[in-house]
Design a protein around this motif. Structure first.
Motif, PDB file in Angstrom:
ATOM      1  N   LEU A   1       0.810  -1.214   0.000  1.00  0.00           N
ATOM      2  CA  LEU A   1       0.000   0.000   0.000  1.00  0.00           C
ATOM      3  C   LEU A   1       0.841   1.262   0.000  1.00  0.00           C
ATOM      4  O   LEU A   1       0.353   2.339  -0.369  1.00  0.00           O
ATOM      5  N   SER A   2       2.103   1.148   0.403  1.00  0.00           N
ATOM      6  CA  SER A   2       2.971   2.327   0.426  1.00  0.00           C
ATOM      7  C   SER A   2       3.786   2.488  -0.846  1.00  0.00           C
ATOM      8  O   SER A   2       4.242   3.596  -1.158  1.00  0.00           O
ATOM      9  N   ALA A   3       3.990   1.418  -1.595  1.00  0.00           N
ATOM     10  CA  ALA A   3       4.782   1.492  -2.826  1.00  0.00           C
ATOM     11  C   ALA A   3       4.005   2.255  -3.902  1.00  0.00           C
ATOM     12  O   ALA A   3       2.777   2.208  -3.952  1.00  0.00           O
ATOM     13  N   PRO A   4       4.700   2.968  -4.782  1.00  0.00           N
ATOM     14  CA  PRO A   4       4.014   3.658  -5.882  1.00  0.00           C
ATOM     15  C   PRO A   4       3.230   2.668  -6.753  1.00  0.00           C
ATOM     16  O   PRO A   4       3.714   1.571  -7.038  1.00  0.00           O
ATOM     17  N   LEU A   5       2.043   3.065  -7.166  1.00  0.00           N
ATOM     18  CA  LEU A   5       1.209   2.167  -7.962  1.00  0.00           C
ATOM     19  C   LEU A   5       1.899   1.769  -9.256  1.00  0.00           C
ATOM     20  O   LEU A   5       1.822   0.609  -9.683  1.00  0.00           O
ATOM     21  N   TRP A   6       2.593   2.728  -9.886  1.00  0.00           N
ATOM     22  CA  TRP A   6       3.249   2.403 -11.150  1.00  0.00           C
ATOM     23  C   TRP A   6       4.291   1.307 -10.983  1.00  0.00           C
ATOM     24  O   TRP A   6       4.450   0.443 -11.856  1.00  0.00           O
ATOM     25  N   LEU A   7       5.002   1.316  -9.839  1.00  0.00           N
ATOM     26  CA  LEU A   7       6.022   0.302  -9.600  1.00  0.00           C
ATOM     27  C   LEU A   7       5.392  -1.072  -9.417  1.00  0.00           C
ATOM     28  O   LEU A   7       5.871  -2.075  -9.979  1.00  0.00           O
ATOM     29  N   VAL A   8       4.308  -1.136  -8.652  1.00  0.00           N
ATOM     30  CA  VAL A   8       3.619  -2.411  -8.428  1.00  0.00           C
ATOM     31  C   VAL A   8       3.130  -2.996  -9.753  1.00  0.00           C
ATOM     32  O   VAL A   8       3.237  -4.207  -9.996  1.00  0.00           O
ATOM     33  N   LEU A   9       2.614  -2.137 -10.625  1.00  0.00           N
ATOM     34  CA  LEU A   9       2.063  -2.616 -11.893  1.00  0.00           C
ATOM     35  C   LEU A   9       3.137  -2.999 -12.903  1.00  0.00           C
ATOM     36  O   LEU A   9       2.934  -3.895 -13.731  1.00  0.00           O
ATOM     37  N   VAL A  10       4.291  -2.349 -12.831  1.00  0.00           N
ATOM     38  CA  VAL A  10       5.312  -2.571 -13.861  1.00  0.00           C
ATOM     39  C   VAL A  10       6.235  -3.736 -13.542  1.00  0.00           C
ATOM     40  O   VAL A  10       6.910  -4.273 -14.445  1.00  0.00           O
ATOM     41  N   ILE A  11       6.301  -4.165 -12.280  1.00  0.00           N
ATOM     42  CA  ILE A  11       7.272  -5.198 -11.891  1.00  0.00           C
ATOM     43  C   ILE A  11       7.149  -6.476 -12.730  1.00  0.00           C
ATOM     44  O   ILE A  11       8.165  -6.979 -13.238  1.00  0.00           O
ATOM     45  N   PRO A  12       5.948  -7.079 -12.916  1.00  0.00           N
ATOM     46  CA  PRO A  12       5.922  -8.328 -13.691  1.00  0.00           C
ATOM     47  C   PRO A  12       6.391  -8.157 -15.131  1.00  0.00           C
ATOM     48  O   PRO A  12       7.085  -9.031 -15.673  1.00  0.00           O
ATOM     49  N   PHE A  13       6.053  -7.039 -15.759  1.00  0.00           N
ATOM     50  CA  PHE A  13       6.494  -6.800 -17.135  1.00  0.00           C
ATOM     51  C   PHE A  13       8.000  -6.554 -17.195  1.00  0.00           C
ATOM     52  O   PHE A  13       8.689  -7.052 -18.095  1.00  0.00           O
ATOM     53  N   ALA A  14       8.510  -5.791 -16.236  1.00  0.00           N
ATOM     54  CA  ALA A  14       9.943  -5.518 -16.208  1.00  0.00           C
ATOM     55  C   ALA A  14      10.741  -6.794 -15.955  1.00  0.00           C
ATOM     56  O   ALA A  14      11.841  -6.971 -16.510  1.00  0.00           O
ATOM     57  N   LYS A  15      10.212  -7.687 -15.129  1.00  0.00           N
ATOM     58  CA  LYS A  15      10.913  -8.953 -14.862  1.00  0.00           C
ATOM     59  C   LYS A  15      10.971  -9.823 -16.108  1.00  0.00           C
ATOM     60  O   LYS A  15      11.973 -10.514 -16.350  1.00  0.00           O
ATOM     61  N   ILE A  16       9.935  -9.804 -16.916  1.00  0.00           N
ATOM     62  CA  ILE A  16       9.958 -10.550 -18.179  1.00  0.00           C
ATOM     63  C   ILE A  16      11.049 -10.000 -19.093  1.00  0.00           C
ATOM     64  O   ILE A  16      11.829 -10.751 -19.689  1.00  0.00           O
ATOM     65  N   VAL A  17      11.108  -8.678 -19.210  1.00  0.00           N
ATOM     66  CA  VAL A  17      12.122  -8.055 -20.067  1.00  0.00           C
ATOM     67  C   VAL A  17      13.524  -8.365 -19.544  1.00  0.00           C
ATOM     68  O   VAL A  17      14.433  -8.719 -20.314  1.00  0.00           O
ATOM     69  N   ALA A  18      13.708  -8.259 -18.235  1.00  0.00           N
ATOM     70  CA  ALA A  18      15.029  -8.494 -17.659  1.00  0.00           C
ATOM     71  C   ALA A  18      15.477  -9.943 -17.840  1.00  0.00           C
ATOM     72  O   ALA A  18      16.651 -10.209 -18.128  1.00  0.00           O
ATOM     73  N   THR A  19      14.577 -10.894 -17.672  1.00  0.00           N
ATOM     74  CA  THR A  19      14.937 -12.303 -17.855  1.00  0.00           C
ATOM     75  C   THR A  19      15.276 -12.594 -19.307  1.00  0.00           C
ATOM     76  O   THR A  19      16.202 -13.356 -19.604  1.00  0.00           O
ATOM     77  N   THR A  20      14.539 -11.985 -20.216  1.00  0.00           N
ATOM     78  CA  THR A  20      14.852 -12.148 -21.641  1.00  0.00           C
ATOM     79  C   THR A  20      16.233 -11.596 -21.958  1.00  0.00           C
ATOM     80  O   THR A  20      17.013 -12.216 -22.689  1.00  0.00           O
ATOM     81  N   LEU A  21      16.561 -10.446 -21.390  1.00  0.00           N
ATOM     82  CA  LEU A  21      17.870  -9.847 -21.638  1.00  0.00           C
ATOM     83  C   LEU A  21      18.989 -10.670 -21.005  1.00  0.00           C
ATOM     84  O   LEU A  21      20.058 -10.843 -21.606  1.00  0.00           O
ATOM     85  N   SER A  22      18.763 -11.184 -19.804  1.00  0.00           N
ATOM     86  CA  SER A  22      19.827 -11.909 -19.095  1.00  0.00           C
ATOM     87  C   SER A  22      20.042 -13.310 -19.642  1.00  0.00           C
ATOM     88  O   SER A  22      21.179 -13.724 -19.873  1.00  0.00           O
ATOM     89  N   ILE A  23      18.973 -14.069 -19.832  1.00  0.00           N
ATOM     90  CA  ILE A  23      19.081 -15.475 -20.226  1.00  0.00           C
ATOM     91  C   ILE A  23      18.860 -15.655 -21.726  1.00  0.00           C
ATOM     92  O   ILE A  23      19.545 -16.435 -22.376  1.00  0.00           O
ATOM     93  N   GLY A  24      17.914 -14.921 -22.289  1.00  0.00           N
ATOM     94  CA  GLY A  24      17.655 -15.029 -23.727  1.00  0.00           C
ATOM     95  C   GLY A  24      18.821 -14.564 -24.575  1.00  0.00           C
ATOM     96  O   GLY A  24      18.956 -14.973 -25.735  1.00  0.00           O
ATOM     97  N   SER A  25      19.677 -13.716 -24.027  1.00  0.00           N
ATOM     98  CA  SER A  25      20.851 -13.248 -24.768  1.00  0.00           C
ATOM     99  C   SER A  25      21.957 -14.290 -24.822  1.00  0.00           C
ATOM    100  O   SER A  25      22.970 -14.073 -25.493  1.00  0.00           O
ATOM    101  N   GLY A  26      21.782 -15.403 -24.127  1.00  0.00           N
ATOM    102  CA  GLY A  26      22.824 -16.424 -24.071  1.00  0.00           C
ATOM    103  C   GLY A  26      23.470 -16.530 -22.714  1.00  0.00           C
ATOM    104  O   GLY A  26      24.410 -17.292 -22.525  1.00  0.00           O
ATOM    105  N   GLY A  27      22.974 -15.750 -21.758  1.00  0.00           N
ATOM    106  CA  GLY A  27      23.472 -15.861 -20.398  1.00  0.00           C
ATOM    107  C   GLY A  27      23.043 -17.170 -19.761  1.00  0.00           C
ATOM    108  O   GLY A  27      22.240 -17.917 -20.315  1.00  0.00           O
ATOM    109  N   SER A  28      23.557 -17.430 -18.594  1.00  0.00           N
ATOM    110  CA  SER A  28      23.323 -18.710 -17.928  1.00  0.00           C
ATOM    111  C   SER A  28      22.507 -18.495 -16.660  1.00  0.00           C
ATOM    112  O   SER A  28      22.858 -17.667 -15.814  1.00  0.00           O
ATOM    113  N   GLY A  29      21.433 -19.246 -16.535  1.00  0.00           N
ATOM    114  CA  GLY A  29      20.557 -19.139 -15.373  1.00  0.00           C
ATOM    115  C   GLY A  29      19.248 -19.846 -15.653  1.00  0.00           C
ATOM    116  O   GLY A  29      19.025 -20.354 -16.753  1.00  0.00           O
TER     117      GLY A  29
END
Length: 482
Positions: free
Chosen positions: A347-375
């Motif tokens: 309830l204290s976190a900014p609404l935009w941050l709460v809403l963007v986290i799942p989408f940002a995590k998808i992008v970050a995982t694609t960049l980290s592992i989809g680029s050929g990284g290991s994890g």
């Protein structure tokens, strides 16, 4: 050549043959004559299941040690960022702000550069997520995994995830466990059908140990192999090896559930099933987009006109920059999931941050592992699902019948999202229940994961899965699959 010149090599080869001979003889003592009797022999799987469990447990202990130290050295000491922790693997510390924001992209990009060069030069098969490699080995070559790839996987994954790259620790653990058992099966000349089951059990027990969820891990070993089926023969060996691996891992790092014991959460209002069904819809949509974005984004990154060894560094640099705006994308993200289970933070976190986290995590995982990284992609999938449930709770928390705590929505979101996209609803349900010490939410979770599975359809985060055992049987006989 003289006898003196031949002496050392002959002397060094004889003990190895003798040792293997003794091991084969020991296995033969527990091996009935017919192949069917061999598969059905409880005494055989009791013996081998214990061996698999010990190997998987030690592999999980070793990788967790490497990852925790890499995180301390790279992300905390060099990057100046202390991420949140879970209750079962820390104190539930909410994390700290960036002490040196400029250092985060440098650390994530630099560590990924070292990992990418290491993988490209020594073991190219160590790139990507290890669970898919273990599944492919079960179906195609259960004794063909290389030990070198597993060792490189440990180092590369520790560098990438420990520096803040978005990845899961279950994939490397699964590949380590499966590789050692694969080599052992080859050395002992275990029949191919049983080598398949042994490698599947190793994969399952490695995941179960690192998540402190032995029952869920055992079922995952049977479910992850197929999109529309399960390997029933792998359940009993998986149960034996998973509990042994859990005992080995827990004796070093403890047996408490990762997110603490959340036994106070109960399901008492049937009307809330409507809201949990909505969680299933949202988690199914995010899960489907996760799988599609991960592979499409990875293919796009692979087309960049740069050497493949450099691609993980580009992905790491971008993740570091993204992490400055959305810190939840850095590392495994489990500590952020713990925060999202508390109404105070939500309830204290900014609404935009709460809403963007799942989408940002998808992008970050694609960049980290989809680029050929290991994890791994297992852990990020559950974090994405949990963040989806949390975001939905934030939107509807004032509606009638909605729980005052976001924790049930986070837990059910984790189950629905990854249970659907991995085509492993039973294993993931039990695994998340063990990770949270709560079985009361399984009933609404069943509704959510069923809806999410329908939305996901044939999409899967694991491309090595076969459709069913019929396709597997035709593959083994060398006939075309339908």
């Amino acid at each position: 050549m003289s006898e003196r010149a031949q002496g050392p090599s002959a002397g060094s080869a004889t003990p190895r043959r003798t040792t293997l001979g003794r091991l084969r003889a020991l296995v033969a003592r527990f091996t009935p004559s017919s192949p069917k009797a061999f598969r059905d022999s409880m005494s055989r799987w009791l013996l081998f299941g214990v061996v698999i469990g010990v190997v998987s447990g030690l592999g999980a202990v070793g990788f967790y040690w490497c990852l925790s130290h890499a995180t301390q050295w790279l992300l905390v000491d060099l990057g100046g960022y202390l991420p949140p922790t879970t209750r079962g693997e820390g104190t539930g510390f909410p994390g700290a702000d960036f002490a040196r924001p400029w250092a985060i992209p440098a650390v994530t990009g630099g560590a990924a550069l070292v990992a990418g060069i290491l993988v490209a030069c020594i073991a190219p098969e160590a790139r990507g997520h290890g669970t898919d490699a273990a599944i492919a080995a079960v179906h195609h070559n259960p004794t063909g995994l290389r030990l070198r790839a597993a060792l490189v996987k440990v180092v590369a994954s520790s560098l990438i995830i420990g520096s803040g790259g978005s990845g899961g620790r279950e994939g490397p653990t699964a590949q380590i466990s499966a590789t050692v058992i694969s080599r052992l099966c080859g050395a002992l000349r275990i029949p191919r059908p049983d080598a398949r089951i042994a490698v599947a059990a190793a994969m399952a027990s490695g995941i179960g140990a690192i998540f402190r969820a032995p029952l869920g891990g055992a079922l995952l070993g049977a479910e992850l192999l197929y999109r529309d089926d399960l390997e029933a023969d792998a359940i009993m060996p998986g149960l034996i090896s998973s509990i042994v691996a859990f005992a080995v891992y827990g004796s070093v790092y403890g047996f408490q559930p990762i997110f603490g014991t959340m036994s106070g959460l109960t399901f008492v209002h049937p009307a809330e099933l409507l809201w949990f069904a909505l969680v299933g819809v949202a988690a199914g949509l995010l899960g489907r987009w996760y799988a599609q974005a991960f592979y499409a984004g990875g293919a796009l990154l692979q087309r960049l006109p740069v050497p493949r060894a450099i691609l993980p560094a580009i992905g790491g640099l971008c993740v570091g920059l993204l992490g400055l705006a959305v810190p939840a994308v850095l590392g495994t993200g489990y500590g952020w999931t713990q925060l999202q289970m508390t109404s105070g933070w939500m309830l204290s976190a900014p609404l935009w941050l709460v809403l963007v986290i799942p989408f940002a995590k998808i992008v970050a995982t694609t960049l980290s592992i989809g680029s050929g990284g290991s994890g791994g992609v297992f852990g990020p999938g559950m974090v994405i699902g949990g963040a989806t449930g949390a975001a939905l709770w934030r939107i509807i928390h004032d509606m009638p019948g909605v729980s005052s705590s976001p924790a049930p929505y986070v837990i059910i979101g984790m189950i629905a999202c990854f249970g659907a996209i991995a085509h492993a609803p039973l294993g993931v349900m039990l695994m998340v229940a063990e990770m949270t010490g709560n079985l009361s939410l399984l009933a609404p979770a069943m509704i959510a994961v069923a809806i999410a599975t329908m939305i996901v359809g044939d999409n899967s985060i694991f491309h090595s899965q076969l459709r069913n055992r019929l396709q597997a049987a035709r593959l083994y006989r060398g006939t075309p699959a339908p």
